[in-house]
Write an enzyme that holds these catalytic residues in place. Structure first.
Site, mmCIF file in Angstrom:
data_model
loop_
_atom_site.group_PDB
_atom_site.id
_atom_site.type_symbol
_atom_site.label_atom_id
_atom_site.label_comp_id
_atom_site.label_asym_id
_atom_site.label_seq_id
_atom_site.Cartn_x
_atom_site.Cartn_y
_atom_site.Cartn_z
ATOM 1 N N ARG A 195 -3.842 -44.637 -15.428
ATOM 2 C CA ARG A 195 -3.112 -43.866 -14.405
ATOM 3 C C ARG A 195 -3.988 -43.669 -13.179
ATOM 4 O O ARG A 195 -5.216 -43.634 -13.267
ATOM 5 C CB ARG A 195 -2.646 -42.532 -14.960
ATOM 6 C CG ARG A 195 -3.730 -41.535 -15.347
ATOM 7 C CD ARG A 195 -4.271 -40.712 -14.198
ATOM 8 N NE ARG A 195 -5.030 -39.562 -14.664
ATOM 9 C CZ ARG A 195 -6.022 -39.010 -14.003
ATOM 10 N NH1 ARG A 195 -6.431 -39.531 -12.869
ATOM 11 N NH2 ARG A 195 -6.650 -37.960 -14.478
ATOM 12 N N ARG B 166 -7.799 -42.936 -14.345
ATOM 13 C CA ARG B 166 -8.234 -42.675 -15.715
ATOM 14 C C ARG B 166 -7.609 -43.755 -16.581
ATOM 15 O O ARG B 166 -6.382 -43.835 -16.695
ATOM 16 C CB ARG B 166 -7.826 -41.285 -16.195
ATOM 17 C CG ARG B 166 -8.549 -40.892 -17.495
ATOM 18 C CD ARG B 166 -8.412 -39.421 -17.807
ATOM 19 N NE ARG B 166 -7.144 -39.109 -18.435
ATOM 20 C CZ ARG B 166 -6.881 -39.234 -19.748
ATOM 21 N NH1 ARG B 166 -7.830 -39.662 -20.567
ATOM 22 N NH2 ARG B 166 -5.698 -38.914 -20.228
ATOM 23 N N ARG C 112 1.628 -39.429 -9.905
ATOM 24 C CA ARG C 112 0.748 -40.009 -10.914
ATOM 25 C C ARG C 112 1.410 -41.321 -11.290
ATOM 26 O O ARG C 112 2.550 -41.326 -11.782
ATOM 27 C CB ARG C 112 0.622 -39.108 -12.148
ATOM 28 C CG ARG C 112 -0.240 -37.859 -11.924
ATOM 29 C CD ARG C 112 -1.714 -38.234 -11.846
ATOM 30 N NE ARG C 112 -2.588 -37.151 -11.441
ATOM 31 C CZ ARG C 112 -3.297 -36.399 -12.268
ATOM 32 N NH1 ARG C 112 -3.210 -36.578 -13.576
ATOM 33 N NH2 ARG C 112 -4.118 -35.493 -11.810
ATOM 34 N N GLU D 90 0.334 -32.662 -11.045
ATOM 35 C CA GLU D 90 -0.890 -32.129 -10.414
ATOM 36 C C GLU D 90 -1.141 -32.750 -9.036
ATOM 37 O O GLU D 90 -1.785 -32.149 -8.169
ATOM 38 C CB GLU D 90 -2.089 -32.353 -11.340
ATOM 39 C CG GLU D 90 -3.358 -31.713 -10.837
ATOM 40 C CD GLU D 90 -4.534 -31.901 -11.769
ATOM 41 O OE1 GLU D 90 -4.465 -31.465 -12.926
ATOM 42 O OE2 GLU D 90 -5.541 -32.500 -11.325
ATOM 43 N N CYS E 179 -7.632 -32.168 -7.831
ATOM 44 C CA CYS E 179 -8.855 -31.809 -8.546
ATOM 45 C C CYS E 179 -9.970 -32.775 -8.137
ATOM 46 O O CYS E 179 -9.785 -33.991 -8.188
ATOM 47 C CB CYS E 179 -8.609 -31.883 -10.047
ATOM 48 S SG CYS E 179 -10.076 -31.461 -10.999
ATOM 49 N N THR F 41 -12.387 -33.873 -9.648
ATOM 50 C CA THR F 41 -12.818 -34.834 -10.681
ATOM 51 C C THR F 41 -12.043 -36.141 -10.555
ATOM 52 O O THR F 41 -12.416 -37.139 -11.149
ATOM 53 C CB THR F 41 -12.587 -34.290 -12.108
ATOM 54 O OG1 THR F 41 -11.186 -34.037 -12.268
ATOM 55 C CG2 THR F 41 -13.375 -33.030 -12.370
ATOM 56 N N ARG G 167 -10.790 -37.124 -25.046
ATOM 57 C CA ARG G 167 -9.797 -36.049 -24.964
ATOM 58 C C ARG G 167 -9.013 -36.010 -26.273
ATOM 59 O O ARG G 167 -9.051 -36.961 -27.051
ATOM 60 C CB ARG G 167 -8.814 -36.288 -23.807
ATOM 61 C CG ARG G 167 -9.443 -36.071 -22.455
ATOM 62 C CD ARG G 167 -8.412 -36.110 -21.342
ATOM 63 N NE ARG G 167 -9.066 -35.928 -20.054
ATOM 64 C CZ ARG G 167 -8.429 -35.876 -18.896
ATOM 65 N NH1 ARG G 167 -7.118 -36.000 -18.857
ATOM 66 N NH2 ARG G 167 -9.084 -35.694 -17.775
#
Ligand code: ADP
Ligand code: MG
Length: 343
Positions: free
Chosen positions: A110, A264, A213, A209, A255, A257, A293
């Site tokens: 993603r 990711r 995405r 978020e 974010c 990160t 995760r």
């Protein structure tokens, strides 16, 4: 606002880098869309167990509050501002890692994208979110061939449709307490929805978020195939949407990160032996700069030895390098699992 006080045991990076001097310098700063330091760090203050604790309310936040964002970004990504972030989304041909699906059950890649000219999801009005959703839907409508699909708005959503989306892991839920404190859940589920291609291997989350995405998800271990299709989709979307991007920090996301590639790439992998040998697994994961995760996503538990293993670094590394590193790391993990006795 008073300078925040974090408990002794908090490892939050805002706690580490928000000195009184930086606090005083930033306390009264605002971006053009009136995003403040207090809003940016609210999630970290409310959740002292955050690893980072800061969100950007718009693209400009990264500049206005750079005294705080910069050191956090450098620590998380192992980056320094004199380095360049060079994208490379060229196609790859890597051998499938586990064609028999003994270990790898699915592969997901993603990226996050935000559109120029709109605030990010933690700082956007309902009318702007609505305008954004419309713009994204019309771009999705233009996708062709194997990327063609349907958008499912969450308001209202047909119960039967919802059940099916959940069953097939095509749905996203309201954000967790970290995202909630940041403001990302405001007006949920309004202007939220998912698009998926008719073959369900490609999807786009709208107004989660980040504005988008963009996700490839296949029940195989063929990482390069998932990645190649995603790159193709991104080029197609980029023809009708302008993505928020920075020379040094790459794609800008809610974010920090996620900045840089915002990618990711990971797998769901069943590791029954390594689950009993966690030190060995963590050693390999660290060596290849990957992260673990839980089965249900970030901050969830690993169930039935099903790990989500993905890249940790997203900035100062190219998209294709992320995929190559992940491939090498997974080869090492599968080898270790076999050596421990899983055939
Ligand atoms: P991100 O923020 O990177 O999109 P999250 O950790 O929030 O990821 O998880 C998103 C969702 O995708 C979760 O429901 C998670 O279980 C699912 N997911 C993540 N990786 C995989 C994978 N390789 N295969 C299937 N589902 C996955
Ligand atoms: Mg997430």
């Amino acid at each position: 606002m008073n300078p925040p006080i974090f408990p002794e045991r908090s490892n939050c990076l805002v706690k580490k880098y928000l000195s009184l001097e930086i606090f005083n310098a930033l306390e009264h700063q605002k971006t053009d869309s009136r995003f403040t330091l207090a809003q940016a760090i609210n999630s970290g203050i409310k959740n002292w167990d955050s690893s980072i604790g800061i969100y950007a309310g718009d693209a400009q936040s990264y500049r206005t509050f750079s005294l705080l964002f910069d050191p956090i970004i450098c620590e998380y990504h192992g980056f320094s501002k004199d380095k360049n972030h060079k994208p490379d989304i060229s196609p790859l041909m890597l051998p499938s890692l586990d064609p028999e699906k003994k270990y790898i059950k699915s592969t997901r890649v993603r990226v996050a994208r935000n559109l120029e000219g709109f605030s990010f999801p933690c700082h956007i009005s309902l009318s702007q979110r609505r305008k954004l959703e419309k713009k994204i839907i019309s771009a999705l409508d233009r996708l062709k061939d194997d990327l063609k699909g349907k958008y499912y708005s969450f308001e209202p959503i047909d119960e039967k449709e919802l059940k099916q989306l959940k069953k097939e892991n095509l749905w996203f839920q309201k954000g967790d307490r970290f995202q909630d404190a940041a403001g990302i859940n405001s007006d949920f589920p309004k202007c939220r929805g998912v698009f998926h291609s008719f073959d369900k291997r490609f999807m786009v989350w709208v107004n989660e978020e980040d504005h988008l995405r963009v996700i490839g998800l296949e029940r195989t271990s063929d990482i390069s195939s998932v990645y190649n299709r995603l790159s193709r989709a991104l080029s197609a979307l980029n023809q009708s949407l302008a993505f928020s991007r920075d020379e040094t920090y790459g794609y800008l996301t809610s974010c920090p990160t996620n900045i840089g590639t915002s990618m990711r790439a990971g797998v769901h992998i069943q590791l029954e032996k390594l689950e009993q040998n966690k030190d060995l697994l963590h050693g390999i994961v660290k060596g290849y700069n990957l992260q673990i995760r839980g089965t249900g996503g970030e901050k969830t538990k690993v169930e039935n030895a099903m790990f989500d293993i993905s890249n940790r670094q997203r900035l100062g590394i190219s998209e294709s390098k992320i995929i190559q590193n992940l491939h090498a790391g997974l080869l090492a993990i599968i080898k270790a699992e076999k050596n421990l006795g899983t055939p």
